[in-house]
Design an enzyme around this catalytic site. Structure first.
Site, PDB file in Angstrom:
ATOM      1  N   LYS A 112      -5.566  -3.450   7.873  1.00 24.07           N
ATOM      2  CA  LYS A 112      -7.026  -3.492   7.951  1.00 24.07           C
ATOM      3  C   LYS A 112      -7.506  -4.429   9.058  1.00 24.07           C
ATOM      4  CE  LYS A 112      -7.882  -2.054   3.265  1.00 24.07           C
ATOM      5  NZ  LYS A 112      -8.639  -2.178   2.038  1.00 24.07           N
ATOM      6  N   LYS A 195      -1.978   8.033   4.457  1.00 23.48           N
ATOM      7  CA  LYS A 195      -2.735   8.268   3.225  1.00 23.48           C
ATOM      8  C   LYS A 195      -4.175   8.663   3.553  1.00 23.48           C
ATOM      9  CE  LYS A 195      -4.783   3.807   2.289  1.00 23.48           C
ATOM     10  NZ  LYS A 195      -5.343   2.883   1.348  1.00 23.48           N
ATOM     11  N   LYS A 198     -10.694   6.039   3.502  1.00 24.01           N
ATOM     12  CA  LYS A 198     -12.055   6.071   4.054  1.00 24.01           C
ATOM     13  C   LYS A 198     -12.103   5.469   5.454  1.00 24.01           C
ATOM     14  CE  LYS A 198     -13.796   1.762   2.223  1.00 24.01           C
ATOM     15  NZ  LYS A 198     -12.536   1.230   1.658  1.00 24.01           N
TER      16      LYS A 198
END
Ligand code: AQP
Length: 332
Positions: A112, A195, A198
């Protein structure tokens, strides 16, 4: 009854199919057999920049979607994380128990922060796995139903619980991950090696449950498969087809073996057209139910008030025992 605890972020507005199949679907099943605590983790949501108005609207929307998915406030405790201040309080204690190197090894943070630019990532994003540790330990959860991407954080939770218990005396239940093999990782429809997510998926790779059903149908029909023509489950060599079969199987309750039989000799197009219909049949009533809950904010608020009260009574007890063990002078 054994206890389960899990949470979902209100960040994106709509849940995606990975959130639902990987986690929320299990939450619904487990409320029948477990003492279940489920929350919308708004404290986690602010680890990346948020618009305040959108955050509160999305928190309501997340609660409405959880109810639409089948959570029943008479069978589980449903609450918003920031309504229970003990989460942040226990997180501090856990922060002080975690090694900097240990926290640096969390792959979710690495992924992230790399996407945001390492210098722009907040310290909150760095320590969010430790807040998650506190979330779980506060409720003395036996099991934590999550997707595969959360496995490392449950491992950290177990390590810290054992460390605390070893240093200060038995205080926390050591939780286990509850991750289903079939749905623990739902893949991006365009890039079946990553995966569905969002933030990492392109719009075409991601099925948002609240999108127009025909938009989702189109995405299923244009999912990436492979140059072979056989409809067979083989996650390694045929990840796209296998992902579609897994989604199909879970949404309909038909086994993958049965689907392979049904589609023997048929083309990928047939599988995709049928799955598109299955997805439409699932999201259409889900969207309607979500809207019904959103249209009744008083009911939503009273569910959350009741949930927070119940959650707080459990959380407060764990926190006060923890404070005592750590050696904080009790407030008189
Ligand atoms: N693709 C997935 N397959 C299976 N489970 C998944 N989960 C998320 N993606 C998949 C599970 O959904 C639960 C809630 O996740 P969250 O609150 O962490 O949601 P999120 O982080 O907003 O979802 P994303 O899409 O994974 O966001 P990014 O990648 O942007 O952070 C969790 O139990 C999670 O495992």
């Amino acid at each position: 009854r054994p206890r389960v605890l899990s949470g979902i972020q209100p960040t994106a507005g709509s849940f995606h199919l990975g959130n639902y199949l990987g986690a929320v679907r299990q939450w619904v099943a487990l409320q029948e057999s477990h003492d279940a605590f489920y929350m919308v983790v708004d404290l986690h949501a602010i680890t990346v920049p948020q618009d305040p108005k959108e955050l509160s609207a999305n928190t309501r929307l997340a609660v409405a979607q959880l109810l639409a998915a089948g959570l029943d406030p008479d069978r589980c405790t449903l609450f918003v994380q920031s309504h229970v201040p003990e989460h942040a309080q226990l997180a501090w204690v856990m922060n002080c128990l975690t090694g900097f190197g240990e926290a640096s090894r969390m792959t979710q943070f690495k992924d992230k922060s790399a996407r945001q630019g390492a210098d722009r990532a907040s310290v909150g994003l760095f320590t969010y796995p430790i807040l998650q540790v506190a979330d779980i330990l506060l409720y003395q959860a036996d099991e934590v139903p999550v997707g595969e991407d959360q496995r490392q954080h449950i491992e950290l939770t177990r390590d810290l619980a054992e460390r605390f218990n070893g240093r200060f005396g038995e205080t926390f239940t050591i939780p286990k991950p509850y991750i289903l093999k079939e749905t623990g990782k739902i893949y991006d429809l365009q890039e079946p090696s990553i995966k569905m997510s969002k933030s990492a998926s392109t719009p075409k790779g991601l099925i948002n449950l609240l999108d127009e059903p025909k938009v989702s149908a189109k995405k299923v029909k244009s999912a990436v498969t492979d140059t072979d023509t056989v409809i067979r489950y083989d996650a390694e060599n045929k990840p796209g087809v296998s992902n579609l079969l897994g989604i199909y199987s879970t949404l309909t309750g038909t086994s993958v073996a049965e689907l392979e039989r049904q589609y023997e000799g048929k083309l990928y197009g047939a599988l995709k057209t049928d799955l598109a219909e299955v997805v439409v049949d699932f999201v259409t009533p889900f969207r309607d139910r979500t809207q019904q809950y959103l249209d009744d904010p008083e009911t939503l608020d009273s569910i959350l008030a009741k949930g927070a009260e119940k959650a707080r009574s459990v959380a407060a007890e764990t926190l006060s025992r923890t404070y005592e063990r750590v050696g904080f002078l009790p407030a008189k």
